[in-house]
Design an enzyme around this catalytic site. Structure first.
Site, PDB file in Angstrom:
ATOM      1  CB  ALA A   1     -48.076  11.752  -8.488  1.00 47.20           C
ATOM      2  CB  CYS A   2     -43.921   8.052  -6.381  1.00 43.04           C
ATOM      3  SG  CYS A   2     -45.284   6.982  -6.913  1.00 43.04           S
TER       4      CYS A   2
END
Length: 515
Positions: free
Chosen positions: A5-6
């Protein structure tokens, strides 16, 4: 597998403060996970010639002439390497663990290539052997970065691996050199598109398929700004993926390949909204019921010209942000308890590291790359500069251990973040002073080291483009090591202050003078 989750920010050379290309990304662990990271150097002799993925069991034979490169892998290697960010000895950089979204039509047309475990026992009549999956974020840097000498070569190598081996997840990667930045997005299991970041623009990528314009004439012609799979036109036509109402309109990949789910509006699009709100506060309206763009907008542009040039500190700020100045700040006092927990912050608790790779055109090639790095939650940490043209990295930024230790930069930052969060308002002043002081020391360190490199080149003892010069390596390695001790001193000092402040706020405190 562990989808990352960047948040990614890319800055074209004419949009950056000094003419550098800049690629940056937070690597955030999945919910409930915290992954120690380290900064390492991989020498050609340590690069595998045959590669086997831990997660998918994909296997590839690799060329016998790899380049030296840096990486920021998982320190424990529990699920493989996950190199994440790096720069090779040709000053090509990669950032490669941005999970993105897709839709059912794409995944039905070109399914992801997932590992299929063996069924039954070998030798039995109904035995079905294991079928390996494609590659994933665990593998990309290791398979691409050591073998490319320009950003364009990187796009093409990655595209060929996708065509032949496939991928088990949708992902986006940034590949840069001193001249240009390319963003590549996977489309199903084997297809891909790529767009060159306009030199005068920045890009925001918050875990969604982002490219919103694509020129097939260029992609199948000069390839000045676009590239894609060789059969992309047929793939789109055969599977009715083009959603434009008028034939001949500029193709919008986000409509065709992306998602527009309810979860996007609380997890993804608010991050793009906040970053562009910061860089372009006057170009559009961002707040209120009549705003041009809101946190739930599906049409926030992939790229935009900023209202002023963007600095390293700007990139750090937006990738550390938690919606400051809005009703959505979990540390703020605006809005309500409900609004303050409505959206996923950019500077989230489970960030593993932030890397900002700056490739500078005005410094001798042997020292033009800087890999700015910090670990753990960005709200509470500070970027530090590392020169990647080295043969070893400082021990403070390495460590294959799950045991917390203040002798390790990752763990020191994790401890500071957990302590400071508990008494956020009381600790803010010390955090701010640490970030500003270490930022100033960092820029002074870079200026001093650059000057030393230029003096060495001017002496005639080395060439400015000699990436393999032992003299350059010695200079940069000593500089990195010396500055790591400065970073440790300042970080230990912050830890002591945060520990004291948070200890004073413990609920079991008691003083006779209170009664």
């Amino acid at each position: 597998m562990k989808p990352m989750a960047c948040t990614t920010v890319l800055v074209g050379k004419n949009a950056s403060y000094d003419g550098s290309t800049i690629i940056a990304r937070n690597e955030d662990s999945p919910n409930g996970e915290f992954t120690p990271k380290e900064f390492v150097l991989v020498k050609p002799e340590d690069q595998p010639r045959h590669y086997r993925a831990v997660i998918s069991h994909a296997e590839l034979d690799l060329p016998d002439d790899p380049l030296r490169y840096t990486a920021v892998p998982d320190a424990l290697r529990a699920q493989g390497i996950w190199g994440s960010h790096g720069v090779n000895e040709c000053n090509v950089a990669i950032s490669n663990t941005e999970t993105i979204t897709s839709n059912e039509r794409v995944l039905g047309a070109d399914p992801l290539v997932e590992l299929r475990s063996a069924v039954g026992k070998e030798g039995e009549e109904d035995y079905q052997p294991e079928i390996p999956g494609g590659i994933g974020e665990e593998d990309i840097l290791t398979l691409v970065l050591p073998y490319v000498r320009t950003a364009r070569e990187g796009v093409k190598r990655y595209g060929e691996i996708l065509r032949t081996v496939g991928t088990y997840e949708m992902n986006g990667i940034a590949i840069s050199d001193v001249y240009e930045i390319w963003w590549v997005e996977t489309v199903g299991g084997h297809h891909w598109i790529a767009r060159r970041v306009p030199d005068d623009c920045y890009v925001t990528m918050p875990n969604q398929l982002g490219i919103d314009e694509f020129d097939f004439d260029d992609a199948f012609g000069e390839q000045k700004d676009f590239m894609c799979s060789e059969d992309m036109r047929e793939f789109i036509a055969d599977n009715h993926l083009d959603l434009a109402l008028e034939h001949g309109s500029l193709f919008n990949p986000r409509w065709a390949f992306g998602s527009h789910s309810d979860s996007d509006h609380v997890y993804n699009s608010p991050r793009a909204w906040y970053i562009q709100r910061f860089f372009n506060p006057l170009d559009a309206s961002w707040d209120g019921i009549d705003a041009d763009f809101t946190p739930a907008s599906d049409d926030i542009p992939w790229c935009r010209q900023p209202e002023r040039k963007i600095t390293i500190e700007d990139v750090k700020y937006v990738l550390s942000s938690h919606y400051q100045g809005t009703d959505y700040d979990p540390y703020g006092k605006l809005g309500t308890a409900a609004t303050r927990s409505l959206f996923r912050p950019i500077g989230i608790n489970r960030t593993n590291h932030l890397c900002v790779i700056q490739l500078r055109p005005y410094i001798p090639e042997a020292a033009s790359a800087i890999q700015w790095t910090c670990f753990s939650s960005n709200v509470f940490n500070a970027l530090v500069p590392l020169y990647p043209n080295v043969t070893t990295t400082p021990a403070y930024y390495r460590g294959e251990t799950a045991a917390p230790s203040t002798d390790n930069f990752y763990w020191a930052n994790r401890i500071i973040a957990a302590l400071a969060d508990a008494q956020f308002n009381d600790n803010t002043a010390n955090i701010d002073r640490y970030q500003e002081k270490l930022g100033g020391l960092s820029h002074a360190f870079v200026a001093k080291t650059d000057a030393a490199v230029e003096e060495l080149v001017a002496s005639g003892s080395v060439e400015g483009n000699d990436m393999g010069s032992p003299a350059i390596h010695d200079l940069l390695e000593k500089a990195n090591e010396d500055f790591s001790q400065v970073v440790k001193r300042e970080t230990d000092d912050l830890l002591a202050k945060v520990l004291y402040t948070t200890s004073m706020g413990m609920k079991n405190g008691f003083h006779l003078s209170d009664h």
